[in-house]
Design an enzyme around this catalytic site. Sequence first.
Site, PDB file in Angstrom:
ATOM      1  N   ASP A  59       0.843  -1.190   0.000  1.00  0.00           N
ATOM      2  CA  ASP A  59       0.000   0.000   0.000  1.00  0.00           C
ATOM      3  C   ASP A  59       0.881   1.243   0.000  1.00  0.00           C
ATOM      4  O   ASP A  59       1.705   1.431   0.906  1.00  0.00           O
ATOM      5  CB  ASP A  59      -0.893  -0.010   1.250  1.00  0.00           C
ATOM      6  CG  ASP A  59      -2.058   0.960   1.139  1.00  0.00           C
ATOM      7  OD1 ASP A  59      -2.127   1.690   0.134  1.00  0.00           O
ATOM      8  OD2 ASP A  59      -2.898   0.987   2.056  1.00  0.00           O
ATOM      9  N   ASP A 102      -3.233   2.549  -5.833  1.00  0.00           N
ATOM     10  CA  ASP A 102      -2.072   2.592  -4.944  1.00  0.00           C
ATOM     11  C   ASP A 102      -1.931   1.378  -4.039  1.00  0.00           C
ATOM     12  O   ASP A 102      -1.192   1.418  -3.058  1.00  0.00           O
ATOM     13  CB  ASP A 102      -2.116   3.860  -4.090  1.00  0.00           C
ATOM     14  CG  ASP A 102      -3.361   3.920  -3.204  1.00  0.00           C
ATOM     15  OD1 ASP A 102      -4.256   3.072  -3.374  1.00  0.00           O
ATOM     16  OD2 ASP A 102      -3.428   4.823  -2.346  1.00  0.00           O
ATOM     17  N   GLU A 103      -2.599   0.283  -4.349  1.00  0.00           N
ATOM     18  CA  GLU A 103      -2.441  -0.908  -3.511  1.00  0.00           C
ATOM     19  C   GLU A 103      -2.665  -2.181  -4.320  1.00  0.00           C
ATOM     20  O   GLU A 103      -3.393  -2.188  -5.319  1.00  0.00           O
ATOM     21  CB  GLU A 103      -3.380  -0.862  -2.303  1.00  0.00           C
ATOM     22  CG  GLU A 103      -4.844  -0.836  -2.661  1.00  0.00           C
ATOM     23  CD  GLU A 103      -5.748  -0.854  -1.441  1.00  0.00           C
ATOM     24  OE1 GLU A 103      -5.491  -1.671  -0.514  1.00  0.00           O
ATOM     25  OE2 GLU A 103      -6.706  -0.065  -1.396  1.00  0.00           O
TER      26      GLU A 103
END
Length: 426
Positions: free
Chosen positions: A27, A120-121
């Site tokens: 993350d 973003d993860e």
Amino acid sequence: MSRGPRADGARRDWGTEEDGCSILHVDMDAFFASVELARRPQLRGRPVIVGGEERSVVLAATYEARAFGVHSAMPMTMARRMCPQAVVVPPDLSAYREVSAAVMDALADVTTLVEQVSVDEAFLDVSGARRRLGPPTTIAARIRERVRADHGITCSVGIASTKFVAKLASGHAKPDGVLLVPRAATVAFLHTLPVGALWGVGERTEAALARWGIRTVEQLAHSDVATIQRAVGKVAGAHLHDLAWGRDPRPVQPGRVEKSIGAEVTFLADVHDVAVVQQQALALADRCAERLRSQSLLARTVSIKIRTNDFRTLTRARTLPTPTDVGQEIYLVTRELLAGVDLGGLPVRLVGVRAEGLSPAESTPRQPTLEEAVGDEAATRRDAEAVMDLVRGRFGRAAIVPGSAAGISDVVTPRSTTVGAPSDLS
């Protein structure tokens, strides 16, 4: 740091035993803000907010800004009041997409089992990479070093035997950390957490469980399943009870299929005229249909979102008799849903349209509508919209707009959203 519920007793030293812990959750830390700081190193150490004008919302905030209570999705006016000394940076979505794609390419170098869940993860299953790259903690260190070296940003990594626990671990590791939860320590780790930490427990579910005296994961785990089901429903109750004992059999699934495609706009000024809202809904329905056709998908359900000027959010949805990728069909349902919303006389701040229940167009049976059975009107609509796609592909979206949607771009701030899309920003 993560906004997810934590427990004071949660630690970063649950052990070093890594057998059976092959799931990583990577993350990015304050992703949008971190990308901006990498491009503007002179802002490091200062509170920075990524967002638009006064009527937009916070997209990201540095940890220095978060210390003042600023968080993503907060109205910009509120964020500015809470942290007036913050530097506000306008978003650069193309830059975020570029960095995101590069990070995901780096993760793919580790293993082919990468499931991107947002910009973003991502989850990784490194069980097949351990012989080549070492134990999961070593792999996590390599990932963090590469992300920092290539992009000047940081990420946190959670390591566990299941996806659910790995995601919780990465949240506890923030910012810029690693947390391993050994398989043997999974239940002990979970039982230190408030019940709100469980997937699927929002404010309403948390309140429903609290009425039964269930406020922690440990209390939920030791409650009778029937009691939990009475509180939150049969399916949800059984699922939450499984999570409370660390049972989560879901594998890492590369190439996740989109669950929904949507678009929404925030008006630059609160709108009292329902006709203006409907005009914007037409443009949003057209945008959803265009994206459905571009990905060869059909939608079974249409939903809307309305936010009034007091930040109350209302949603409505309807399942279609036959799946569609036609903008006019989506709009007609949208218009009926809008007509059924009681706004209480309040003006509208935001409107959104979403296509859900997606399936591949080529393999989805489609029952002809009455119009299609007796004439060619529906086919003509689909062909016309396909021509619009071609024109826009060559000259841009502004080259052709649907009907009365023309001329309203000066009163809205658009935002597109896609759930589960590997390269989207929602």
